[in-house]
Scaffold this motif. Structure first.
Motif, PDB file in Angstrom:
ATOM      1  N   UNK A  35      -8.379   6.165 -11.165  1.00 58.34           N
ATOM      2  CA  UNK A  35      -7.127   6.169 -10.135  1.00 58.34           C
ATOM      3  C   UNK A  35      -7.499   6.419  -8.656  1.00 58.34           C
ATOM      4  N   UNK A  36      -6.197   5.506  -7.981  1.00 59.67           N
ATOM      5  CA  UNK A  36      -6.912   5.977  -6.542  1.00 59.67           C
ATOM      6  C   UNK A  36      -5.867   6.238  -5.471  1.00 59.67           C
ATOM      7  N   UNK A  37      -6.372   5.239  -4.831  1.00 58.73           N
ATOM      8  CA  UNK A  37      -5.358   5.601  -2.945  1.00 58.73           C
ATOM      9  C   UNK A  37      -3.644   4.731  -3.641  1.00 58.73           C
ATOM     10  N   UNK A  38      -3.670   4.181  -4.467  1.00 52.77           N
ATOM     11  CA  UNK A  38      -2.484   3.562  -4.932  1.00 52.77           C
ATOM     12  C   UNK A  38      -1.280   4.003  -5.661  1.00 52.77           C
ATOM     13  N   UNK A  39      -1.656   4.816  -7.000  1.00 58.15           N
ATOM     14  CA  UNK A  39      -1.113   5.765  -7.543  1.00 58.15           C
ATOM     15  C   UNK A  39      -0.567   7.083  -6.493  1.00 58.15           C
ATOM     16  N   UNK A  40      -1.754   7.437  -5.420  1.00 61.30           N
ATOM     17  CA  UNK A  40      -1.109   8.060  -4.347  1.00 61.30           C
ATOM     18  C   UNK A  40       0.495   7.809  -3.669  1.00 61.30           C
ATOM     19  N   UNK A  41       0.096   6.026  -3.498  1.00 60.83           N
ATOM     20  CA  UNK A  41       0.681   5.771  -2.088  1.00 60.83           C
ATOM     21  C   UNK A  41       2.205   5.901  -2.678  1.00 60.83           C
TER      22      UNK A  41
END
Length: 411
Positions: A363-369
Motif C-alpha cells: 500500500x502506498x501514497x494512493x491510499x493516503x491520498x
C-alpha cells in the motif's frame, strides 16, 4: 510558504535523503527516502519544541502541500505513465486474465472483508462508526500501489511472469478502487444511505471503461504524431502533452485518468516505441521518463514521511491501526486466494504465488491520498491515521522483506 519555497525545500530534502540512502543505508530509493523522512519527522515531533526554525519550516512545508491534490491531480499521471511505458504489452497480455480478475474481483473481496472486520473491531472498542464508512476505508486501503510496488519489484528476484502479474494488477486496480471509493462516498452522502446497483454500474462504465477507451485514443493520437516526425526533443514534448493534457481532459470528461494513463503509457511504450521512433528517440525517451519516475518517486515518499508531522494521533485509534495491519494482510490473502483457486484450471500459476502476491501487495501514497480526500464528517482523522500506519508498515516491512521471502521460497 510560497510555491518557489515549497519546491526548493522539497527538492533539496529529496536529494539530501536520496544521497544519504545511496551512500550509507543502500535500501531501495523509495523506501530509504521515506524512512529517513519519517525518522526526521518523528524526531521533530518528539524532541523539537516546535519553535525552532527547522521544526517551524518542516511543519509549514507539510501544511503547505495538499498531498491529496498533488498526488491525485498531478504526480499520479506522470508516475503511472512512466511505469506503464516500460512494460512489455505482449508479455502482459499473456497474464491479462489473472491481472483483470485480481484488479476487479480481488478489490471487491478485499473491500468488503476489510470493511466488515474493521466495523466489528470498532464495535469492540465502542467507537460508533457506521458500516458504510468502514466499507469506504476498505475501498481506499485495498488497492496495491503501483508506485510502491514497481519500485520494489525492480530489486526483487522473482519470475518475470509473477512480476508482471503484480505490476499489472497494481497499475489497473487503483483506477477500479477509485470508482468503488467514489461510489461508496456518494452512498454515504445520500440522505437514505441506500444505492441502486444500476447507478453504480453506470458510474463504473463511465469511469473505468471510459478511461480505458480514452487512454487508447490518447495513445494512438500520440503514436501517429510521433511517427510523423523524427526529432527527439519534440517527441519527448509530445509524450508530456499526452500525460498533462490527457489527464486534464479525462477529469473534465469524468473518466478515469489513472486508467487512461496506463493504457496510453502501454501504447507509447510498445507500439510507438517499436514502430514510430528512431533508436535515438527511444533512448532519449526511455531515459527521460526514467528520470521523471525517479524524481517524482523521491518527492512522493518524502511527502509520505513528512505527513507524520501533521497527522492527528489518538492512542486507541493507533492501536486499531496496528490491528488493521493484520486485517489488511488477511483480506489481501483471501482476495488473492479465491481468484487463483477459481482460475487454477485455466491459468498456470507459479509456485507459492499466493504468498508472494499477498506480501508483495504494498500500500502506498494512493491510499493516503484517498483517506485525506474524505470530509471531516466521514471520520477523516481516524481513517487517515489507520491508513498511515498500514502504509508505513507495508512499505518499510513488506517492501524490505519481499526479496528475502522470494529467496526463501526458492525463486
Amino acid at each position: 510558504m510560497s510555491t518557489q519555497e515549497i519546491i526548493a525545500i522539497t527538492i533539496v530534502l529529496a536529494a539530501l535523503f536520496a544521497y544519504i540512502n545511496h551512500r550509507f543505508i543502500k535500501w531501495p530509493p523509495t523506501i530509504g527516502i521515506m524512512a529517513i523522512s519519517l525518522i526526521c519527522s518523528v524526531l521533530l515531533v518528539t524532541l523539537g519544541n516546535g519553535k525552532s526554525l527547522v521544526s517551524e519550516k518542516a511543519v509549514q512545508l507539510a501544511l503547505s502541500v495538499d498531498f491529496q491534490d498533488v498526488l491525485m491531480n498531478f504526480m499520479l499521471s506522470f508516475l503511472l505513465f512512466a511505469g506503464a511505458i516500460h512494460i512489455d504489452s505482449a508479455k502482459l497480455k499473456k497474464e491479462s486474465v489473472p491481472v483483470i480478475v485480481l484488479a476487479t474481483v480481488g478489490i471487491l473481496i478485499s473491500t468488503f472483508l476489510v470493511g466488515g472486520i474493521l466495523w466489528q473491531i470498532l464495535v469492540w472498542f465502542s467507537i460508533p462508526i457506521p458500516f458504510i464508512y468502514c466499507l469506504i476505508f476498505g475501498s481506499l486501503i485495498s488497492p496495491t500501489d503501483p508506485i510502491a510496488v514497481m519500485g520494489i519489484l525492480k530489486r526483487s528476484k522473482i519470475p518475470e511472469s509473477l512480476e508482471l502479474k503484480i505490476a499489472g494488477e497494481s497499475l489497473f486496480n487503483d483506477g477500479i478502487a477509485v470508482v468503488i471509493f467514489v461510489s461508496l462516498v456518494q452512498i454515504a452522502r445520500s440522505s437514505s444511505g441506500t444505492f441502486h446497483l444500476a447507478d453504480v454500474g453506470i458510474l463504473f462504465l463511465e469511469e473505468a471503461m471510459g478511461g480505458l477507451v480514452f487512454g487508447a485514443i490518447l495513445g494512438y493520437i500520440g503514436y501517429y504524431a510521433l511517427k510523423s516526425i523524427d526529432d527527439y526533443n519534440v517527441e519527448v514534448l509530445i509524450t508530456l502533452a499526452i500525460v498533462m493534457g490527457g489527464y486534464f481532459i479525462a477529469g473534465r470528461l469524468h473518466v478515469s485518468g489513472p486508467l487512461a494513463m496506463v493504457v496510453a503509457g502501454l501504447i507509447t511504450g510498445n507500439k510507438s516505441k517499436r514502430d514510430g521512433m528512431s533508436d535515438i528517440t527511444r533512448d532519449y525517451l526511455g531515459k527521460f521518463w526514467k528520470m521523471i519516475d525517479e524524481i517524482l518517486n523521491a518527492v512522493l515518499f518524502l511527502f509520505i514521511g513528512l505527513e507524520m508531522l501533521i497527522i492527528k494521533t489518538n492512542i486507541t485509534v493507533f492501536l486499531i491501526g496496528l490491528i488493521c495491519i493484520l486485517v489488511v494482510l488477511f483480506s489481501r490473502w483471501i482476495s488473492v486466494l479465491i481468484p487463483i483457486f477459481l482460475l487454477r484450471f485455466k491459468v498456470k500459476f507459479e509456485k507459492n504465488v499466493v504468498s508472494i502476491l499477498t506480501w508483495g501487495g504494498l500500500r502506498g501514497g494512493i491510499s493516503v491520498a484517498l483517506a485525506l480526500s474524505l470530509g471531516p464528517d466521514m471520520y477523516r482523522d481516524q481513517f487517515v491515521l489507520i491508513t498511515y500506519i498500514i502504509v508505513v508498515f507495508s512499505i518499510l516491512v513488506q517492501g524490505l522483506t519481499i526479496g528475502a521471502l522470494a529467496k526463501k521460497l526458492k525463486y
